[in-house]
Write an enzyme that holds these catalytic residues in place. Structure first.
Site, PDB file in Angstrom:
ATOM      1  N   ASP A 170       0.829  -1.208   0.000  1.00 60.72           N
ATOM      2  CA  ASP A 170       0.000   0.000   0.000  1.00 60.72           C
ATOM      3  C   ASP A 170       0.865   1.259   0.000  1.00 60.72           C
ATOM      4  OD1 ASP A 170      -2.377   1.390  -0.016  1.00 60.72           O
ATOM      5  OD2 ASP A 170      -2.697   1.252   2.147  1.00 60.72           O
ATOM      6  N   HIS A 226       2.376   3.572  -9.218  1.00 65.50           N
ATOM      7  CA  HIS A 226       2.148   2.171  -9.592  1.00 65.50           C
ATOM      8  C   HIS A 226       3.312   1.648 -10.443  1.00 65.50           C
ATOM      9  CE1 HIS A 226      -1.702   2.371  -7.723  1.00 65.50           C
ATOM     10  NE2 HIS A 226      -2.259   3.164  -8.625  1.00 65.50           N
ATOM     11  N   LEU A 284      10.331 -20.567  -5.595  1.00 65.36           N
ATOM     12  CA  LEU A 284       9.382 -19.682  -4.903  1.00 65.36           C
ATOM     13  C   LEU A 284       7.987 -19.778  -5.520  1.00 65.36           C
ATOM     14  CD1 LEU A 284       8.867 -17.158  -2.971  1.00 65.36           C
ATOM     15  CD2 LEU A 284       9.354 -15.771  -4.990  1.00 65.36           C
TER      16      LEU A 284
HETATM   17  C1  IPE Z   1      -5.461  -2.682  -0.155  1.00 66.21           C
HETATM   18  O1  IPE Z   1      -5.107  -1.337  -0.304  1.00 66.21           O
HETATM   19  C2  IPE Z   1      -5.437  -3.355  -1.486  1.00 66.21           C
HETATM   20  C3  IPE Z   1      -4.126  -3.495  -2.131  1.00 66.21           C
HETATM   21  C4  IPE Z   1      -2.983  -3.157  -1.618  1.00 66.21           C
HETATM   22  C5  IPE Z   1      -4.150  -4.117  -3.423  1.00 66.21           C
HETATM   23  P1  IPE Z   1      -6.218  -0.195  -0.420  1.00 66.21           P
HETATM   24  O2  IPE Z   1      -5.489   1.089  -0.490  1.00 66.21           O
HETATM   25  O3  IPE Z   1      -7.156  -0.498  -1.497  1.00 66.21           O
HETATM   26  O4  IPE Z   1      -6.986  -0.367   0.972  1.00 66.21           O
HETATM   27  P2  IPE Z   1      -7.774   0.717   1.844  1.00 66.21           P
HETATM   28  O5  IPE Z   1      -8.775   1.356   0.941  1.00 66.21           O
HETATM   29  O6  IPE Z   1      -6.757   1.686   2.334  1.00 66.21           O
HETATM   30  O7  IPE Z   1      -8.359  -0.097   2.933  1.00 66.21           O
HETATM   31  C1  IPE Z   2      -1.895   0.120  -3.302  1.00 71.68           C
HETATM   32  O1  IPE Z   2      -1.562   1.471  -3.313  1.00 71.68           O
HETATM   33  C2  IPE Z   2      -1.950  -0.433  -4.708  1.00 71.68           C
HETATM   34  C3  IPE Z   2      -3.310  -0.741  -5.171  1.00 71.68           C
HETATM   35  C4  IPE Z   2      -4.389  -0.733  -4.438  1.00 71.68           C
HETATM   36  C5  IPE Z   2      -3.452  -1.083  -6.574  1.00 71.68           C
HETATM   37  P1  IPE Z   2      -2.701   2.566  -3.393  1.00 71.68           P
HETATM   38  O2  IPE Z   2      -3.040   2.793  -4.812  1.00 71.68           O
HETATM   39  O3  IPE Z   2      -3.816   2.191  -2.493  1.00 71.68           O
HETATM   40  O4  IPE Z   2      -1.933   3.841  -2.824  1.00 71.68           O
HETATM   41  P2  IPE Z   2      -2.467   4.831  -1.730  1.00 71.68           P
HETATM   42  O5  IPE Z   2      -2.885   4.025  -0.553  1.00 71.68           O
HETATM   43  O6  IPE Z   2      -3.604   5.585  -2.332  1.00 71.68           O
HETATM   44  O7  IPE Z   2      -1.290   5.702  -1.421  1.00 71.68           O
HETATM   45 MG    MG Z   3      -4.092   2.410  -0.515  1.00 72.97          MG
END
Ligand code: IPE
Ligand code: IPE
Ligand code: MG
Length: 245
Positions: free
Chosen positions: A21, A38, A132
């Site tokens: 995240d 990303h 892995l």
């Molecule tokens: C969880 O992250 C999903 C992934 C890392 C793929 P999100 O950013 O979507 O989760 P919330 O919204 O903070 O709970």
């Molecule tokens: C997690 O990073 C990756 C995905 C959910 C695809 P985020 O896109 O949720 O990044 P933040 O949390 O908004 O910084």
């Molecule tokens: Mg996020």
């Protein structure tokens, strides 16, 4: 600091799961488009897969895209889908050469068919690899996985293949997408959020949780080693008392 040398090879976590995240926030902090986060995030995935393989970790599960992520703006969803396709195209050879077996969990039917087909082809192509095991959670919801498992069990009972009295934790776990994958020993979440976000709810019943403020695009091998060292300092009692271990 050379964290790698502090890792005890004898007590490595067998299975590490990661909620990757903070990629969007990483980009915004630098006045970049979220997508730049990303793109950088993918490079970090590549590095962590290599690092995990080198260390001898057996299973690495990555939360790539949640069921809830389908509600993001369609531009971001579409960009993530094409990034998935491009990345797998580019990295499939690397996975093969490194003996990595790719596995998928999640509701793949919601993916655009091109993405689904390519992911499944990657899974088939690497199915004989015994290094892995890289498990990607894609379009994944733990609650949905549990509901699906309940349906599978009910069907087996209806078909006379199982009796209600035979339903136990082990049979239930066998109906989950993660059957034959051991539960994670260590669950890492980056970006400072202290929640699970519908990831592996059944499987993390006794996992060690590790939260770090580090945003995913900044997550390095050193950060990964640090989480493993932290894990190795803990005492996993599973309900017992220290003296019994
Ligand atoms: C969880 O992250 C999903 C992934 C890392 C793929 P999100 O950013 O979507 O989760 P919330 O919204 O903070 O709970
Ligand atoms: C997690 O990073 C990756 C995905 C959910 C695809 P985020 O896109 O949720 O990044 P933040 O949390 O908004 O910084
Ligand atoms: Mg996020």
């Amino acid at each position: 600091m050379d964290y790698k040398t502090q890792i005890n090879k004898e007590t490595l976590p067998q299975h590490i799961a990661i909620i990757m995240d903070g990629t969007g926030r990483w980009a915004l902090q630098q006045n970049k488009d979220r997508l730049e986060g990303h793109y950088k995030g993918v490079q970090v995935v590549r590095n962590i897969v290599e690092t995990a393989g080198e260390l001898g970790i057996k299973y690495l599960t990555l939360y790539v895209f949640s069921m809830e992520n389908w509600s993001r703006p369609s531009t971001e969803v579409n960009a993530l889908m094409s990034l998935l396709v491009k990345t797998l195209e580019k990295e499939i050879e690397m996975l093969q050469q490194n003996n990595v077996r790719l596995r998928l969990i999640g509701n793949l039917d919601r993916l655009p068919s091109a993405v689904k087909e390519q992911m499944q082809a990657g899974e088939a192509q690497t199915s004989k690899n015994d290094g892995l095991q890289l498990v990607l959670a894609l379009s994944y919801s733990a609650r949905e996985e549990i509901v699906q498992a309940a349906k599978t069990i009910v069907q087996q009972v209806q078909d006379g293949k199982m009796e209600i009295k035979d339903i136990d934790e082990s049979r239930f776990a066998s109906a989950l997408a993660t059957k034959d994958i051991p539960d994670p020993d260590l669950l890492i979440r980056t970006s400072g959020e202290l929640r699970i976000s519908n990831f592996l709810l059944w499987q993390i019943a006794y996992s060690e949780l590790y939260f770090t403020e580090c945003l995913w695009p900044d997550f390095s091998s050193e950060e990964f080693y640090k989480s493993i060292i932290n894990y190795q300092r803990r005492e996993r009692r599973f309900g017992k008392i220290s003296k019994q271990l």
